[in-house]
Write an enzyme that holds these catalytic residues in place. Structure first.
Site, PDB file in Angstrom:
ATOM      1  N   HIS A   9     -39.594 125.194 -38.957  1.00 41.52           N
ATOM      2  CA  HIS A   9     -38.953 123.895 -39.658  1.00 41.52           C
ATOM      3  C   HIS A   9     -37.567 123.532 -38.331  1.00 41.52           C
ATOM      4  O   HIS A   9     -36.528 124.706 -38.511  1.00 41.52           O
ATOM      5  CB  HIS A   9     -37.787 123.508 -40.733  1.00 41.52           C
ATOM      6  CG  HIS A   9     -37.727 122.673 -41.239  1.00 41.52           C
ATOM      7  ND1 HIS A   9     -38.509 122.013 -41.707  1.00 41.52           N
ATOM      8  CD2 HIS A   9     -36.265 122.400 -40.659  1.00 41.52           C
ATOM      9  CE1 HIS A   9     -37.215 120.603 -41.786  1.00 41.52           C
ATOM     10  NE2 HIS A   9     -35.952 120.876 -41.440  1.00 41.52           N
ATOM     11  N   CYS A  10     -37.536 122.878 -37.287  1.00 39.23           N
ATOM     12  CA  CYS A  10     -36.276 122.528 -36.298  1.00 39.23           C
ATOM     13  C   CYS A  10     -35.205 121.663 -36.953  1.00 39.23           C
ATOM     14  O   CYS A  10     -35.541 120.272 -37.137  1.00 39.23           O
ATOM     15  CB  CYS A  10     -36.713 121.754 -35.308  1.00 39.23           C
ATOM     16  SG  CYS A  10     -35.598 122.157 -34.123  1.00 39.23           S
ATOM     17  N   PRO A  11     -34.211 121.894 -37.444  1.00 42.48           N
ATOM     18  CA  PRO A  11     -32.723 121.122 -37.568  1.00 42.48           C
ATOM     19  C   PRO A  11     -32.432 120.083 -36.571  1.00 42.48           C
ATOM     20  O   PRO A  11     -31.964 119.230 -37.081  1.00 42.48           O
ATOM     21  CB  PRO A  11     -31.784 121.919 -38.662  1.00 42.48           C
ATOM     22  CG  PRO A  11     -32.610 123.186 -37.437  1.00 42.48           C
ATOM     23  CD  PRO A  11     -33.652 123.661 -37.348  1.00 42.48           C
ATOM     24  N   CYS A  51     -32.603 124.120 -31.942  1.00 46.33           N
ATOM     25  CA  CYS A  51     -32.995 124.962 -32.292  1.00 46.33           C
ATOM     26  C   CYS A  51     -32.350 126.557 -31.494  1.00 46.33           C
ATOM     27  O   CYS A  51     -32.938 127.618 -30.898  1.00 46.33           O
ATOM     28  CB  CYS A  51     -34.304 124.913 -31.626  1.00 46.33           C
ATOM     29  SG  CYS A  51     -36.128 124.310 -32.325  1.00 46.33           S
TER      30      CYS A  51
END
EC number: 2.3.1.225
Lengths: 460, 166
Positions: A166-168, A373
């Site tokens: 999951h990449c914020p 990331c």
């Protein structure tokens, strides 16, 4: 009886995961999007400054190809970023109640226990893939056995196929359907960062030769800012690109690599069963392989009596409709002869036209640089879930903006909404009128089939 | 709510006995394939060979959709070169095959499954996880069935008035 027009709702409005939808379901993102806005701003601002302050000088002094190449790179970066952020990463829809019940029954049989009030111990299924034993886990939230390489994202509360992480920074999960966009994004961003960094330095050096170093800095202060942003970005982004290039060439996901699922050495016991053997094929498949369609049909219409998928345990219940439905099923009513069933099947099965071409939204972007990331490459690898928490804690509320605002800003491509198949079936007018009475439906329901079968029967 | 009321009236005529789920077969990896194992519930309803043939054809379709080769690479590279804009106007190969699959399933339902009181659901409706086969119970004679159908047609065209016709 008054025919009350019930406003047909689209499926994204009742989607059980923790996602945000924009543009009437066309855009899909994670709940926390603050860091994504930061990424956007960094990219836009840095590129904007580059085009405004450095390019005029460089275009004249060296070649106009510099802003041209920068423009192309920038366009590519924004395109891939927005595609990564807005598309469905490969979310698996939750099991329908019938499916879930059937699975639970099988689990109970296997466990030898009767269905009690408490949750049975987590069950795993073992499959052999290319000679390697892989355990499939049962997901209690989605009530399915996860396919191999799928994982449940705790932030989005969805099972995602070929879950990478999951990449914020892009505000979304990275999974099967958007991994190539993500990779293209970080790759093109690496090139853009290096490009801007190199030419900002060139610009300052050329100016220094004319007017001295300090004067050069005074003449173009933006260059300093750009150089700083680029300098810190280069290490993280280029490193990340390298890391993902390695992952792609060995056909692993970040998730698998961090867990150390597969060993790299040949001849060892836990080799990667998904790898095609050579780097070239692995790369081609990851980047140029077929893209599967979105399975969640965000823009389809909800049929009032369709069995909704298993509700999450946080109290949202959608069983109301299904309960009445099962009551109807259990009633000892006559079924017509097989002729009726034949008729039911003869009418085109209502299948939601998956919004395949419409769910990828490409939007024109603005310049800037980001560090997506970044925390992945800094220091020892941390589990993916902890990173976003860290990012969330520090950066979540950096850009407080209304979600709707975003939706209005963008140009949405002109697309015809997928027509409910009922009306497009080419059936007689009475048929279509009846369908209106029944409500717009775009999901195949067995009972709907029987209904349409009856109607067709009546029109025969 | 009149429309729902109609629906429920009509639904009473359909007697769904049970559903059988054909699960995915992961032995070849993550590509979409379904198990060809014959479920015991269908033992009395359909011939084993017909069922297996259907599932094998479906598996063939899915393999075609996910096939990696020259044409899929070409499509992928073209899409990348156009910054994936091309997906806005062009249908992907996978989507085309999915359409073929839905036509095939419909055809199978008409020809083979419906006469046996079964109904196949397209796996794409179930997240490509299962092939759902619904088994219908045939309980009534044709006499009551015709009255059922006429009342059904009455309620469907009358928009609720037919409810009293029963």
């Amino acid at each position: 009886h008054k025919k009350k027009k019930i406003a047909a709702r689209r499926k994204w409005e009742v989607f059980p995961g923790r996602n945000k939808f924009f543009c009437n379901g066309r855009i899909m993102m994670a709940r926390q999007t603050g860091v994504f806005y930061l990424t956007l701003v960094l990219i836009l601002v840095t590129s904007g400054l580059f085009f405004a302050f450095d390019c005029p000088y460089l275009a004249v002094k060296i070649t106009p190809a510099i802003p041209a190449v920068a423009g192309i790179l920038f366009f590519f970066v924004m395109g891939t970023l927005l595609r990564t952020s807005f598309s469905d990463p490969g979310v698996l829809p939750r099991a329908t109640p019938d499916e879930a019940a059937d699975l639970e029954r099988q689990i109970d049989i296997a466990n030898g226990t009767s269905s009690g009030g408490y949750r049975p111990p987590p069950r795993t299924k073992e499959v052999i893939i290319n000679g390697q034993t892989v355990k499939l886990k049962y997901c209690f939230t989605c009530k399915i056995f996860r396919p191999p390489r799928a994982s449940h994202c705790s932030l989005c509360d969805n099972c995602v196929e070929r879950f990478d992480h999951h990449c914020p920074w892009v505000g979304n999960c990275v999974g099967k359907r958007n991994y190539r966009f993500f990779y293209m994004f970080i790759l093109s961003l690496s090139f853009l960062t290096v490009f801007i960094f190199a030419f900002v330095i060139t610009h300052v050096i050329l100016r220094s030769q004319q007017t001295g170093f300090l004067n050069a800095l005074k003449d173009s202060p933006a260059s300093v800012l750009e150089a700083v942003v680029c300098f810190f970005s280069v290490w993280s982004i280029v490193g990340l690109s390298g890391f993902h290039t390695y992952l792609i060439s060995s056909n692993q996901t970040t998730n698998e690599d961090i867990k150390g699922s597969w060993s790299n050495k040949r001849g060892k016991e836990n080799y990667n069963p998904y790898s095609y053997g050579n780097i070239f094929t692995n790369c081609c498949v990851a980047l140029c392989g077929p893209i599967s369609p979105s399975l969640i049909d965000r823009r389809g219409y909800i049929q009032p009596d369709t069995p909704q998928p298993a509700a999450p345990s946080n109290g949202i219940t959608m069983y109301g409709a299904t309960q009445s439905q099962s009551d109807m099923c259990d009633q000892d009513q006559c079924i017509q002869s097989t002729k009726f069933v034949l008729q039911a099947a003869a009418t085109p099965l209502l299948q939601s036209e998956p919004s395949l071409t419409s769910d990828e939204l490409h939007l024109p972007g603005k310049p800037g640089l980001g560090t997506p990331c970044a925390s992945l490459t800094l220091g020892p690898p941390t589990p993916p879930a902890s990173m976003p928490n860290l990012a969330e804690a520090t950066l979540a509320d950096v850009m407080p903006r209304k979600d709707e605002h975003m939706g209005h800003q963008f140009l949405t491509p002109d697309e015809a909404p997928s027509p409910p198949r009922l009306l497009a079936a080419g059936s007689p007018l009475a048929h279509s009128r009846t369908m209106h009475v029944l409500g717009l439906a775009s999901q195949d329901s067995l009972h709907e089939d029987s209904v349409r079968g009856l109607v067709k029967l009546s029109s025969v | 709510m009149p429309p729902v009321h109609n629906l429920q009236e009509l639904r009473r005529s359909a007697s769904l006995a049970t559903k059988v789920f054909i699960q995915r077969d992961y032995s070849d990896g993550t590509i979409c394939q379904f198990q060809t194992k014959f479920p015991p519930e269908l033992d009395s309803r359909i011939e084993r060979q017909l069922f297996e043939e259907t599932v094998k054809t479906l598996n063939g379709f899915y393999a075609e959709a996910e096939k990696i080769g020259g044409s899929s690479y070409l499509e992928g590279c073209l899409a990348c070169a156009t910054a994936y804009f091309i997906f806005l106007c062009m249908e992907t190969h996978y989507e085309k095959v999915l359409k073929k699959i839905s036509r095939y399933i419909q055809e199978q339902n008409e020809k083979i499954f419906a006469p046996r009181g079964l109904l196949l659901t397209d796996p794409v409706e179930r997240g490509m996880r299962v092939i759902e086969i619904s088994i219908y119970e045939d309980r009534c004679s044709s006499g009551s069935s015709s009255s059922g159908s006429s009342s059904g047609s009455g309620s469907s065209s009358g928009g609720g008035g037919g409810a009293g016709a029963r």
